[in-house]
Design a protein around this motif. Structure first.
Motif, short mmCIF file in Angstrom:
data_model
loop_
_atom_site.label_atom_id
_atom_site.label_comp_id
_atom_site.label_asym_id
_atom_site.label_seq_id
_atom_site.Cartn_x
_atom_site.Cartn_y
_atom_site.Cartn_z
N LEU A 32 9.00 2.74 0.48
CA LEU A 32 9.75 1.54 -0.25
C LEU A 32 8.64 0.32 -0.17
O LEU A 32 7.98 -0.19 -0.97
CB LEU A 32 10.82 1.31 0.27
CG LEU A 32 11.53 -0.02 -0.59
CD1 LEU A 32 11.72 0.14 -1.94
CD2 LEU A 32 12.92 -0.28 0.20
N GLU A 33 8.37 0.12 0.99
CA GLU A 33 7.23 -0.89 1.39
C GLU A 33 6.00 -0.82 0.60
O GLU A 33 5.46 -1.71 0.03
CB GLU A 33 7.15 -1.34 2.78
CG GLU A 33 8.33 -1.74 3.54
CD GLU A 33 8.42 -1.79 4.95
OE1 GLU A 33 9.05 -2.62 5.57
OE2 GLU A 33 7.87 -0.91 5.50
N ALA A 34 5.35 0.53 0.78
CA ALA A 34 4.06 0.82 0.17
C ALA A 34 4.11 0.66 -1.28
O ALA A 34 3.19 0.24 -1.87
CB ALA A 34 3.62 2.23 0.89
N ASN A 35 5.10 1.05 -1.86
CA ASN A 35 5.37 1.30 -3.39
C ASN A 35 5.29 -0.14 -3.85
O ASN A 35 4.66 -0.56 -5.00
CB ASN A 35 6.27 2.02 -3.68
CG ASN A 35 6.06 3.53 -3.71
OD1 ASN A 35 4.91 4.01 -3.98
ND2 ASN A 35 7.01 4.33 -3.68
N ASP A 66 -11.49 3.48 2.99
CA ASP A 66 -11.55 2.54 1.77
C ASP A 66 -10.16 2.33 1.42
O ASP A 66 -9.70 3.56 0.65
CB ASP A 66 -12.67 3.17 1.07
CG ASP A 66 -12.88 2.20 -0.11
OD1 ASP A 66 -12.58 1.10 -0.16
OD2 ASP A 66 -13.59 2.91 -1.10
N GLY A 67 -9.78 1.21 1.05
CA GLY A 67 -8.44 0.93 0.30
C GLY A 67 -7.31 1.30 1.27
O GLY A 67 -6.66 2.16 0.70
N ALA A 68 -7.57 0.97 2.43
CA ALA A 68 -6.49 1.31 3.62
C ALA A 68 -5.01 0.91 3.21
O ALA A 68 -4.77 0.00 2.57
CB ALA A 68 -7.17 0.73 4.88
N ILE A 69 -4.42 2.04 3.60
CA ILE A 69 -2.72 2.14 3.48
C ILE A 69 -2.48 1.86 4.79
O ILE A 69 -2.81 2.41 5.91
CB ILE A 69 -2.27 3.30 2.93
CG1 ILE A 69 -2.71 3.79 1.56
CG2 ILE A 69 -0.87 3.21 3.17
CD1 ILE A 69 -2.41 4.95 1.07
N GLU A 70 -1.42 0.62 4.98
CA GLU A 70 -0.84 0.46 6.32
C GLU A 70 -0.03 1.63 6.68
O GLU A 70 0.99 1.60 6.47
CB GLU A 70 -0.21 -0.98 6.24
CG GLU A 70 0.38 -1.61 7.66
CD GLU A 70 0.79 -2.92 7.71
OE1 GLU A 70 1.47 -2.94 8.63
OE2 GLU A 70 0.41 -3.67 6.73
#
Length: 194
Positions: free
Chosen positions: A43-46, A33-37
């Motif tokens: 940097l890209e995630a932030n 749930d609320g998946a992070i790639e």
């Protein structure tokens, strides 16, 4: 267990997807749930998360405006600008928050905490209204909730420490302070409030 049944939210989705990639034959029932790639750098995630918070804030303000007599202003842009000014004011001069002081860092966590779930928006309304009147205690309470801080002053978990340790160890794409400064314009464009 022969197969792992797993529920993961936020960072837990990265743990779950990593396990599934390493042991596909041992995956049972998985909820992510609320998946992070998983392939994104820190940097890209932030940057993606900052954009997400900006979208959530604008949605919150749009809802306030649509309901009429919004305490933040008559348009979404006015409302967002009022929140931005409040955050800048807190950065310049922290607000009293009971026996503590609401600084910009805690104000940020207080702002983002109710943006995760639309049903929490009334808490954000109450906290922002109080902060605009000079009382930072409700934003501080929301920040404490995010950080796992008990109202008595202790901590009920190590969420914040774990977050730093995990991010530093799981991703080797760390940036130098100079490289971070070069990224500021991209963040300001994507998420001016955050």
């Amino acid at each position: 267990e022969d197969q792992l049944d797993y529920f993961g939210a936020s960072y837990g989705t990265q743990l779950g997807s990593t396990y599934a990639e390493l042991y596909p034959d041992r995956v049972g029932r998985f909820v992510l749930d609320g998946a992070i790639e998983p392939g994104l750098s820190v940097l890209e995630a932030n940057l993606a998360q900052a954009k997400g918070f900006e979208v959530a804030l604008r949605s919150y303000v749009e809802n306030c405006v649509d309901e009429g007599s919004c305490f933040l202003g008559d348009t979404v842009d006015e409302g967002v600008e009022r929140v931005q000014k409040l955050m800048a004011d807190i950065d310049a001069e922290p607000l009293p928050a009971g026996d503590r002081e609401l600084t910009a860092g805690n104000a940020l966590y207080g702002l983002i905490t109710p943006l995760y779930v639309e049903s929490y928006w009334p808490y954000l309304t109450d906290a922002l209204q109080a902060a605009l009147k000079g009382d930072g205690s409700q934003l501080m309470s929301l920040s404490d909730n995010y950080a796992g801080r008990d109202p008595e002053g202790g901590y009920i978990n190590n969420t914040m420490e774990a977050n730093w340790a995990i991010n530093c160890l799981d991703d080797s794409s760390g940036l130098s302070p100079e490289e971070v400064r070069k990224q500021v314009p991209a963040f300001e464009e994507a998420a001016p409030t955050f």
